[in-house]
Each structure stands twice: as C-alpha cells, then as structure tokens.
Design a protein around this motif. Sequence first.
Motif, PDB file in Angstrom:
ATOM      1  N   LYS A 156       0.852  -1.190   0.000  1.00 25.59           N
ATOM      2  CA  LYS A 156       0.000   0.000   0.000  1.00 25.59           C
ATOM      3  C   LYS A 156       0.884   1.235   0.000  1.00 25.59           C
ATOM      4  CE  LYS A 156      -4.189   1.809   2.185  1.00 25.59           C
ATOM      5  NZ  LYS A 156      -5.187   1.594   3.258  1.00 25.59           N
ATOM      6  N   LEU A 157       0.725   2.058  -1.019  1.00 21.22           N
ATOM      7  CA  LEU A 157       1.582   3.227  -1.189  1.00 21.22           C
ATOM      8  C   LEU A 157       0.836   4.502  -0.822  1.00 21.22           C
ATOM      9  CD1 LEU A 157       3.244   2.379  -4.626  1.00 21.22           C
ATOM     10  CD2 LEU A 157       4.268   2.170  -2.361  1.00 21.22           C
ATOM     11  N   HIS A 158       1.570   5.411  -0.174  1.00 20.80           N
ATOM     12  CA  HIS A 158       1.050   6.735   0.133  1.00 20.80           C
ATOM     13  C   HIS A 158       1.950   7.782  -0.526  1.00 20.80           C
ATOM     14  CE1 HIS A 158      -1.877   5.397   3.211  1.00 20.80           C
ATOM     15  NE2 HIS A 158      -0.993   4.436   3.414  1.00 20.80           N
ATOM     16  N   ARG A 159       1.391   8.947  -0.738  1.00 23.47           N
ATOM     17  CA  ARG A 159       2.144  10.013  -1.404  1.00 23.47           C
ATOM     18  C   ARG A 159       3.466  10.271  -0.677  1.00 23.47           C
ATOM     19  NH1 ARG A 159       3.087  15.391  -1.238  1.00 23.47           N
ATOM     20  NH2 ARG A 159       1.996  15.623   0.747  1.00 23.47           N
ATOM     21  N   GLY A 160       4.545  10.347  -1.464  1.00 28.70           N
ATOM     22  CA  GLY A 160       5.863  10.587  -0.897  1.00 28.70           C
ATOM     23  C   GLY A 160       6.639   9.334  -0.563  1.00 28.70           C
ATOM     24  N   ASP A 161       5.988   8.172  -0.613  1.00 24.60           N
ATOM     25  CA  ASP A 161       6.689   6.921  -0.320  1.00 24.60           C
ATOM     26  C   ASP A 161       7.626   6.548  -1.464  1.00 24.60           C
ATOM     27  OD1 ASP A 161       5.355   6.723   2.037  1.00 24.60           O
ATOM     28  OD2 ASP A 161       3.956   5.160   1.391  1.00 24.60           O
ATOM     29  N   SER A 162       8.609   5.717  -1.132  1.00 27.20           N
ATOM     30  CA  SER A 162       9.451   5.081  -2.139  1.00 27.20           C
ATOM     31  C   SER A 162       9.152   3.590  -2.109  1.00 27.20           C
ATOM     32  CB  SER A 162      10.934   5.333  -1.853  1.00 27.20           C
ATOM     33  OG  SER A 162      11.243   6.707  -1.997  1.00 27.20           O
ATOM     34  N   ALA A 163       8.991   3.014  -3.281  1.00 27.97           N
ATOM     35  CA  ALA A 163       8.604   1.607  -3.371  1.00 27.97           C
ATOM     36  C   ALA A 163       9.643   0.830  -4.157  1.00 27.97           C
ATOM     37  CB  ALA A 163       7.239   1.468  -4.034  1.00 27.97           C
ATOM     38  N   GLN A 164       9.754  -0.442  -3.833  1.00 33.51           N
ATOM     39  CA  GLN A 164      10.620  -1.342  -4.577  1.00 33.51           C
ATOM     40  C   GLN A 164       9.773  -2.251  -5.453  1.00 33.51           C
ATOM     41  OE1 GLN A 164      13.343  -3.497  -2.051  1.00 33.51           O
ATOM     42  NE2 GLN A 164      14.914  -1.945  -2.294  1.00 33.51           N
ATOM     43  N   VAL A 165      10.147  -2.321  -6.715  1.00 33.88           N
ATOM     44  CA  VAL A 165       9.455  -3.178  -7.674  1.00 33.88           C
ATOM     45  C   VAL A 165      10.391  -4.327  -8.041  1.00 33.88           C
ATOM     46  CG1 VAL A 165       8.331  -3.307  -9.921  1.00 33.88           C
ATOM     47  CG2 VAL A 165       8.182  -1.206  -8.576  1.00 33.88           C
ATOM     48  N   THR A 166       9.940  -5.543  -7.815  1.00 35.07           N
ATOM     49  CA  THR A 166      10.729  -6.734  -8.137  1.00 35.07           C
ATOM     50  C   THR A 166      10.040  -7.491  -9.261  1.00 35.07           C
ATOM     51  OG1 THR A 166      11.545  -6.915  -5.867  1.00 35.07           O
ATOM     52  CG2 THR A 166      11.725  -8.872  -7.261  1.00 35.07           C
ATOM     53  N   TYR A 182      10.886  10.303 -11.860  1.00 36.17           N
ATOM     54  CA  TYR A 182      12.126   9.709 -12.327  1.00 36.17           C
ATOM     55  C   TYR A 182      13.158  10.805 -12.566  1.00 36.17           C
ATOM     56  CZ  TYR A 182       9.747   5.298 -13.184  1.00 36.17           C
ATOM     57  OH  TYR A 182       9.049   4.133 -13.040  1.00 36.17           O
ATOM     58  N   LYS A 183      14.332  10.633 -11.972  1.00 33.48           N
ATOM     59  CA  LYS A 183      15.410  11.585 -12.203  1.00 33.48           C
ATOM     60  C   LYS A 183      16.208  11.198 -13.441  1.00 33.48           C
ATOM     61  CE  LYS A 183      15.833  12.739  -7.304  1.00 33.48           C
ATOM     62  NZ  LYS A 183      16.717  12.778  -6.117  1.00 33.48           N
ATOM     63  N   LYS A 184      16.093   9.932 -13.852  1.00 34.78           N
ATOM     64  CA  LYS A 184      16.797   9.458 -15.031  1.00 34.78           C
ATOM     65  C   LYS A 184      15.778   8.894 -16.010  1.00 34.78           C
ATOM     66  CE  LYS A 184      20.966   8.397 -12.360  1.00 34.78           C
ATOM     67  NZ  LYS A 184      21.947   7.347 -11.986  1.00 34.78           N
ATOM     68  N   GLU A 185      16.236   8.004 -16.903  1.00 38.28           N
ATOM     69  CA  GLU A 185      15.342   7.397 -17.863  1.00 38.28           C
ATOM     70  C   GLU A 185      14.470   6.348 -17.182  1.00 38.28           C
ATOM     71  OE1 GLU A 185      17.700   5.847 -20.988  1.00 38.28           O
ATOM     72  OE2 GLU A 185      18.294   7.809 -21.758  1.00 38.28           O
ATOM     73  N   GLU A 230      13.722   0.869  -7.898  1.00 37.64           N
ATOM     74  CA  GLU A 230      12.996   1.700  -6.940  1.00 37.64           C
ATOM     75  C   GLU A 230      12.141   2.742  -7.650  1.00 37.64           C
ATOM     76  OE1 GLU A 230      14.136   3.732  -2.738  1.00 37.64           O
ATOM     77  OE2 GLU A 230      15.159   4.591  -4.475  1.00 37.64           O
ATOM     78  N   LEU A 231      10.953   2.943  -7.111  1.00 38.29           N
ATOM     79  CA  LEU A 231      10.089   4.052  -7.525  1.00 38.29           C
ATOM     80  C   LEU A 231      10.217   5.145  -6.463  1.00 38.29           C
ATOM     81  CD1 LEU A 231       6.814   2.186  -8.591  1.00 38.29           C
ATOM     82  CD2 LEU A 231       8.629   3.035 -10.071  1.00 38.29           C
ATOM     83  N   PRO A 232      10.902   6.228  -6.757  1.00 39.23           N
ATOM     84  CA  PRO A 232      11.126   7.250  -5.724  1.00 39.23           C
ATOM     85  C   PRO A 232      10.008   8.287  -5.676  1.00 39.23           C
ATOM     86  CG  PRO A 232      12.418   7.764  -7.669  1.00 39.23           C
ATOM     87  CD  PRO A 232      11.642   6.513  -7.995  1.00 39.23           C
ATOM     88  N   GLN A 233       9.639   8.673  -4.469  1.00 43.43           N
ATOM     89  CA  GLN A 233       8.737   9.807  -4.244  1.00 43.43           C
ATOM     90  C   GLN A 233       7.478   9.735  -5.118  1.00 43.43           C
ATOM     91  OE1 GLN A 233       9.378  12.267  -1.868  1.00 43.43           O
ATOM     92  NE2 GLN A 233      11.057  10.910  -1.285  1.00 43.43           N
ATOM     93  N   VAL A 234       6.700   8.681  -4.933  1.00 40.89           N
ATOM     94  CA  VAL A 234       5.493   8.526  -5.748  1.00 40.89           C
ATOM     95  C   VAL A 234       4.473   9.599  -5.379  1.00 40.89           C
ATOM     96  CG1 VAL A 234       5.782   6.060  -6.142  1.00 40.89           C
ATOM     97  CG2 VAL A 234       4.578   6.839  -4.102  1.00 40.89           C
ATOM     98  N   GLU A 235       3.715  10.025  -6.354  1.00 37.36           N
ATOM     99  CA  GLU A 235       2.682  11.031  -6.154  1.00 37.36           C
ATOM    100  C   GLU A 235       1.320  10.360  -6.023  1.00 37.36           C
ATOM    101  OE1 GLU A 235       2.792  13.859  -9.282  1.00 37.36           O
ATOM    102  OE2 GLU A 235       4.939  14.245  -9.102  1.00 37.36           O
ATOM    103  N   ARG A 236       0.402  11.079  -5.398  1.00 35.59           N
ATOM    104  CA  ARG A 236      -0.956  10.558  -5.251  1.00 35.59           C
ATOM    105  C   ARG A 236      -1.593  10.365  -6.628  1.00 35.59           C
ATOM    106  NH1 ARG A 236      -5.870  12.799  -5.426  1.00 35.59           N
ATOM    107  NH2 ARG A 236      -4.901  14.824  -5.808  1.00 35.59           N
ATOM    108  N   GLY A 237      -2.302   9.271  -6.782  1.00 33.57           N
ATOM    109  CA  GLY A 237      -2.951   9.000  -8.059  1.00 33.57           C
ATOM    110  C   GLY A 237      -2.881   7.524  -8.405  1.00 33.57           C
ATOM    111  N   VAL A 238      -2.767   7.237  -9.684  1.00 28.17           N
ATOM    112  CA  VAL A 238      -2.747   5.863 -10.176  1.00 28.17           C
ATOM    113  C   VAL A 238      -1.463   5.638 -10.966  1.00 28.17           C
ATOM    114  CG1 VAL A 238      -3.927   4.111 -11.549  1.00 28.17           C
ATOM    115  CG2 VAL A 238      -5.262   5.837 -10.326  1.00 28.17           C
TER     116      VAL A 238
END
Length: 396
Positions: free
Chosen positions: A71-81, A109-112, A131-139
């Motif tokens: 469960k992600l909240h705004r500002g979280d960083s997530a790991q995708v495997t 994304y700071k890079k590609e 890693e997904l850094p600093q996700v924003e609210r939404g989908v």
Amino acid sequence: MNKVKRVFGRSGRLIILLLLIVSTFSYAMFQGGFVSWFVFYTISPFLLYSLLFAFAPIRIVDFKREITPAKLHRGDSAQVTISFQNKSLFPFVFLSVRELGENISKVDYKKERPNQIFFVGWKRKFEWTYELPQVERGVIQFRGLQLTFSDFFGWSIRYKFLEENRNVLVYPKLTEMKYKPFQMQFEHGGVLSPFSMIKDTSLVTGIRDYQPGDKYSWIHWKSFAKNETLRTKEFEDRQTQDIFITIDQTMDKNFEYAVDLTASILHSVVKNHGDISFLATGEKRHYFPKIKTQSQLEKVFQHLAIIQPNPKLSFESIMVNEIGLLNSATLIIVTGELTDQLKQFFIKGSKMNQGIVCFVVTDTDTQQTRTTISNAKVVPISKDNIENVFTEVMKP
C-alpha cells in the motif's frame, strides 16, 4: 506504426546479415590466401549464430511483479521486483529489460525509465529490482515489459513484449494526529460542543423496572424468568460527535496537502470511534455517510487517491445544494485558500446550529491570524503541522 517499423527493421537486419555472409565468402574465394580465409572462418561462427538467432523461438513464462510496500502513500518510495523464466532452448547472449512506462505518470524519475541488461547464456531464472522514488498521489499504470534480445555485435535484434495491465493506487499521505473532540468558543459567546448522548448497547450497567416505550430487545429475560416481572437493561451513556467533512476541490493551491489533511482527519476520527461523513465536491458528487469501519474508510481513501481540483466549479453553489446532508453535524471544510466564495458561504450558513470549522492549509509555518466569520471558525494549518490540527481548533 511501431510494429511496421519493427518488421522492416528485422527484415533489413536479416538482409544485411546475409550480405555479410556472401561478401566475406566472396572475398575469401576471389582474394584467396591465408588472411582472407582466416577472416572468413573467424567471422563465420558469429554470422551463423546471428542467422540462427534471427529465427529461434523465444519462450518467456512465469512473469511476476511484486511491489513493496503493498500500500503506497504520497511521498513513499517503493521497490518493484520483476521475475520471469526463460524457457527458450536457444542460448541468447544479451537481454535488455525495459518498463513500458509511458503511462507511469505518478513517479518522479530523475533518469530514464527503469531498464536492466542481463547476460543470458543458459540462464533460466531472472530477477530485477528497482525503486520508484517519491510517488505522487494517483494511479500508477503498469503496461508490461519490453525484452530486447541481441547477438554479440547487434547484427540481429529480437523483441518480446510481456503485457500487463495493472493499476496501483497511491493514497494520500497519512499523519498520526493527537485526537480530541471538537469544542470551541466563538467570539460572540456561542460554544460549539456538538455532543449527543447515545446508548451503548454493548455495555450493560444494570437493570430497572420496565417503562412504556422501552425497546423489546432491552428486556432482561433472565429476571423475568425468575420473578415474572418485566425489567429493562440499562446501558452506559456515551458521548458522540457527528462530523461532516468536505474538501474544496475548486482550489488547486496546496491541493495535495489539503487532501492529506482530509485523509488524516478521517483516519483519526474513525480510529477513535467517532462519527464522520465525507462529501467530495468534484464535478460528480460522492457522498460517504457514517464512516465507521475500515472497509468504509478504504472506499473513501480510494476516492481521495484519484480526486483532482476543478477551478471551474463553484464551492458555494455545491454546498448550498448539499446542505441538507448536514443534519446536526459539525461541518469541517478543508481548503488551500480562503476565498470570497467561502466567506459568502459562511455568512449564509450562519443559521447552522453546530457551526463550521474551516482549515486553510498554508505553505509555511509562520503564525497566521485566526478569524471567525459569522458561525465559522477559520483555522490556518501549516502543511508541516498537520498532526496538531485538533489542538489548533481549541485555541482562541
């Protein structure tokens, strides 16, 4: 269009590969000598591999994606495997894995876009974590992976697409609050203490003689069985506070922080067994009455994850039409800016018995003046001071 380009690109590479084979063989035949034949036999294995590579079947199975935290909240960083298995019999050389990320619009994304290169050989199982850094609210919309296979020198390139239609909600940021029931003193002397007494039927404190009007379910049947006299159970009186909260979706200023504050208030009130309802004031109205359970709260959070501001709407006209939903509840309005429309609504809503609380989310933590407009108390709240929102209301 992309498929056409890939077909012509593959055909063009195959033609170039065949020309390389023919040209090196012709050079060796007509030139003769050790050097020309050495070049031909040296490059022939690579050319033969590339030719077989162009027609080898590609079998990729067991494609999985795991996202942590779930469960992600705004500002979280997530790991995708990401994991998958290669069931192809042909030994590929290089594999490049890339997200089909055109629709991943809620990630900073700071890079590609995420990508990874593997040396394949006879390897079967592959795993890749990013890693997904600093996700924003939404989908966050995942559409799958693009696998790019290539030979030693890039003479032949093959593509494999793993489709995946998966949407991940990013909820508003929640802040733990110091919960206290609303109770405020207005300048004109009125006190906002919207408590009502209810019977908590889960807590029996005693029994008394039956009185006309008592509910059938309140009768104490055990005592009736003993002495054949109707007795009624007495329950503990509990204070309850009805809250009606809404967010001003006509303002885009500090809107994300306003959504965070709304979600945090809802979470805190439900956690402390309060009575709260929520109204979304977007183009399509969504009303969530009497939110008490986690499943009900989850539905509200899902809606808060996708709402967007719409400056074309009129908050005053929306609330005038929906004023009947309030009943005797305390109205809480969360906004990013105190507008003239809001002030007009406060004046028109002066007859509301329980009063209005308006939280104005600000960028800075500087001390701002609290105001009272008619029966509404306007409380500025810094985006960094959300956890103290209940205590801020108590201040004069």
